[in-house]
Design a protein around this motif. Structure first.
Motif, PDB file in Angstrom:
ATOM      1  N   THR A  67      29.066  48.168  30.421  1.00  0.00           N
ATOM      2  CA  THR A  67      28.740  49.364  30.995  1.00  0.00           C
ATOM      3  C   THR A  67      29.670  50.521  30.917  1.00  0.00           C
ATOM      4  N   SER A 111      22.224  45.371  33.625  1.00  0.00           N
ATOM      5  CA  SER A 111      23.073  46.781  33.975  1.00  0.00           C
ATOM      6  C   SER A 111      23.821  46.975  32.451  1.00  0.00           C
ATOM      7  N   CYS A 112      23.797  48.108  31.848  1.00  0.00           N
ATOM      8  CA  CYS A 112      24.695  48.464  30.773  1.00  0.00           C
ATOM      9  C   CYS A 112      24.580  49.908  30.886  1.00  0.00           C
TER      10      CYS A 112
END
Length: 257
Positions: A67, A111-112
């Motif tokens: 992230t 999610s990144c």
């Protein structure tokens, strides 16, 4: 302006696969020391090394779900780390295949880290690498003198990413231009954009205004022209109004990713 986002992750990923296969095949029949006319200072080996690195960089976010931004190599470091010539094309092909596999196997809700607005991080990376690969496929084709077209929907999406995404990132602009309005209109997909160039800022306008210059033609030709890969006299794009506005675009817009 609301981004188009007309294509889905699967369509972007398929385009990456097809363009990467085309690049590997073309590179196999092109001397690696050939100059890339659309990337001054680059040879074919530099283009392959750049794309191999970028594909790996993108895949790392998808496979790890990182992230925060990864440290990046400078261009000179990428080129110094390139494999021997005999291994360069296989390394590129393997890296492209790994990116495609990562996109196809990643969960939709991954999610990144990303750097442009998108419906999801997965959509962002599929879209970004689709257009990155298409632009550089065109660079390699330019060695032989002809850049092949890409499908209209893909080209329109690529134009939209460039204008609604990259153009507003002021840190990417490298020249100062007087205030002017450039209109872009495609022959397909009924898509048009109105762009204001003012100082170091480029913005897409939502309201109608008279344009100082209008460029129209196929979505593919406009895609490569706006990425500074084609000139109007080398394609079927029609330029109406003050051509100096298009020159302002070319000198003002530079994308490093």
């Amino acid at each position: 302006m609301t981004p188009l986002h007309r294509l889905d992750v699967a369509a972007f990923t398929n385009a990456i696969s097809q363009d990467s296969i085309a690049i590997a095949r073309l590179a196999a029949h092109t001397p690696l020391e050939s100059d890339i006319p659309t990337c001054p200072g680059w040879k074919v080996r530099h283009l392959l090394s750049h794309l191999t690195y970028v594909h790996s960089w993108a895949a790392a976010y998808i496979t790890t779900g990182r992230t925060s931004q990864l440290p990046e190599l400078k261009e000179e470091e990428i080129f110094l780390a390139m494999p021997e010539d005999t291994e360069l094309i296989p390394a590129f092909a393997a890296g492209a295949a790994a990116l495609v596999d990562a996109l196809r196997n990643a969960p939709d809700n991954i999610s990144c880290w990303t750097f442009l607005d998108a419906p999801t991080p997965l959509h962002f990376w599929a879209r970004r690498q689709c257009h990155e690969t298409a632009v550089h496929r065109g660079d390699l084709e330019a060695v032989a003198g002809t850049i092949c077209s890409i499908p209209p929907a893909q080209a329109c999406d690529g134009i939209d990413e460039l204008l609604a995404g990259f153009a507003g990132r002021r840190e990417r602009l490298t020249a100062t231009a007087p205030a002017a309005v450039l209109a872009v209109s495609t022959d397909e997909e009924h898509q048009a954009w109105l762009i204001q160039l003012e100082g170091r800022r480029i913005s897409v306008l939502d309201t109608m205004r008279a344009a100082d210059c209008t460029i129209s033609g196929s979505a593919s030709d406009l895609f490569f022209l706006l990425w500074n890969r084609l000139a109007p006299d080398n394609c079927a794009v029609v330029v109406q109004g003050d051509p100096r506005v298009l020159d302002q675009w070319k000198s003002t817009m530079r994308v490093h990713w």
